[in-house]
Write a protein that holds these residues in place. Structure first.
Motif, mmCIF file in Angstrom:
data_model
loop_
_atom_site.group_PDB
_atom_site.id
_atom_site.type_symbol
_atom_site.label_atom_id
_atom_site.label_comp_id
_atom_site.label_asym_id
_atom_site.label_seq_id
_atom_site.Cartn_x
_atom_site.Cartn_y
_atom_site.Cartn_z
ATOM 1 N N TRP A 31 0.906 -1.160 -0.054
ATOM 2 C CA TRP A 31 -0.011 0.034 -0.043
ATOM 3 C C TRP A 31 0.917 1.168 0.042
ATOM 4 C CZ3 TRP A 31 -5.277 -0.552 -0.361
ATOM 5 C CH2 TRP A 31 -5.793 -2.060 -0.137
ATOM 6 N N ASP A 79 -2.187 0.606 4.710
ATOM 7 C CA ASP A 79 -2.144 1.986 5.283
ATOM 8 C C ASP A 79 -3.293 2.788 5.518
ATOM 9 O OD1 ASP A 79 -2.620 3.141 3.159
ATOM 10 O OD2 ASP A 79 -0.446 3.499 2.468
ATOM 11 N N GLU A 80 -3.396 3.833 6.177
ATOM 12 C CA GLU A 80 -4.202 4.668 6.503
ATOM 13 C C GLU A 80 -5.309 5.253 5.288
ATOM 14 O OE1 GLU A 80 -5.133 9.087 8.648
ATOM 15 O OE2 GLU A 80 -3.447 8.030 9.374
ATOM 16 N N ASN A 81 -4.388 5.622 4.039
ATOM 17 C CA ASN A 81 -5.238 5.788 3.015
ATOM 18 C C ASN A 81 -5.867 4.625 2.585
ATOM 19 O OD1 ASN A 81 -4.509 8.542 2.855
ATOM 20 N ND2 ASN A 81 -2.556 8.067 1.469
ATOM 21 N N LEU A 83 -6.962 2.081 4.038
ATOM 22 C CA LEU A 83 -8.349 1.942 4.881
ATOM 23 C C LEU A 83 -9.420 2.757 4.415
ATOM 24 C CD1 LEU A 83 -6.723 1.032 8.457
ATOM 25 C CD2 LEU A 83 -7.778 -0.439 6.994
ATOM 26 N N GLY A 84 -9.090 4.139 4.183
ATOM 27 C CA GLY A 84 -10.156 4.909 3.840
ATOM 28 C C GLY A 84 -10.690 4.431 2.342
ATOM 29 N N PHE A 85 -9.784 4.065 1.521
ATOM 30 C CA PHE A 85 -10.246 3.407 0.262
ATOM 31 C C PHE A 85 -11.134 2.347 0.440
ATOM 32 C CE2 PHE A 85 -9.493 0.873 -3.223
ATOM 33 C CZ PHE A 85 -10.071 1.405 -4.416
ATOM 34 N N ASN A 87 -13.123 1.502 3.031
ATOM 35 C CA ASN A 87 -14.136 2.018 3.442
ATOM 36 C C ASN A 87 -15.066 2.416 2.477
ATOM 37 O OD1 ASN A 87 -13.917 1.142 6.075
ATOM 38 N ND2 ASN A 87 -12.733 2.972 6.655
ATOM 39 N N GLN A 88 -14.677 3.352 1.572
ATOM 40 C CA GLN A 88 -15.443 3.630 0.398
ATOM 41 C C GLN A 88 -15.880 2.735 -0.463
ATOM 42 O OE1 GLN A 88 -12.602 6.686 -1.468
ATOM 43 N NE2 GLN A 88 -14.046 8.261 -0.612
ATOM 44 N N SER A 90 -16.445 -0.128 0.441
ATOM 45 C CA SER A 90 -17.344 -1.214 0.946
ATOM 46 C C SER A 90 -18.710 -0.468 0.799
ATOM 47 C CB SER A 90 -17.279 -1.237 2.490
ATOM 48 O OG SER A 90 -18.189 -2.061 3.011
#
Length: 108
Positions: A31, A79-81, A83-85, A87-88, A90
């Protein structure tokens, strides 16, 4: 196969316990790279199109009347980005009437 082969479904099968059709994406990349996210986005679009177009029924007739789960299996933890991706993703996948999950493969 992997996410760099964006136009193909990596694996398909039925989960015996849930009865869901599971479409698996294998991700071998680390990532932190925008190219990685773009490849993953293309791969996910391929999977969504595969289901929404009905191609899944032609390719895998056992998918008839089953819920669909898109499962991402990663070699590395997001990584943090990432995880954000995810979540979107999902939310988008669930909005299309399917389920989404991800896991980090642990080869113990």
């Amino acid at each position: 196969m992997s996410i760099d082969q964006t136009g193909v479904v990596d694996a398909i099968g039925v989960d015996d316990s849930s009865g869901e059709v599971v479409l698996t994406i294998t991700d071998r990349f680390k990532w932190g790279d925008n190219k990685h996210l773009l490849m993953l986005q293309e791969k996910l679009n391929t999977y969504l199109s595969f289901v929404e177009s009905g191609e899944i029924l032609d390719t895998y007739p056992d998918s008839q009347s089953r819920d669909v789960l898109i499962s991402l299996v990663c070699k590395y933890p997001p990584d943090e980005n990432g995880l954000g991706f995810l979540n979107q993703v999902s939310g988008i996948v669930e909005g299309a009437g399917m389920k989404f999950s991800y896991q980090v493969f642990n080869a113990r």
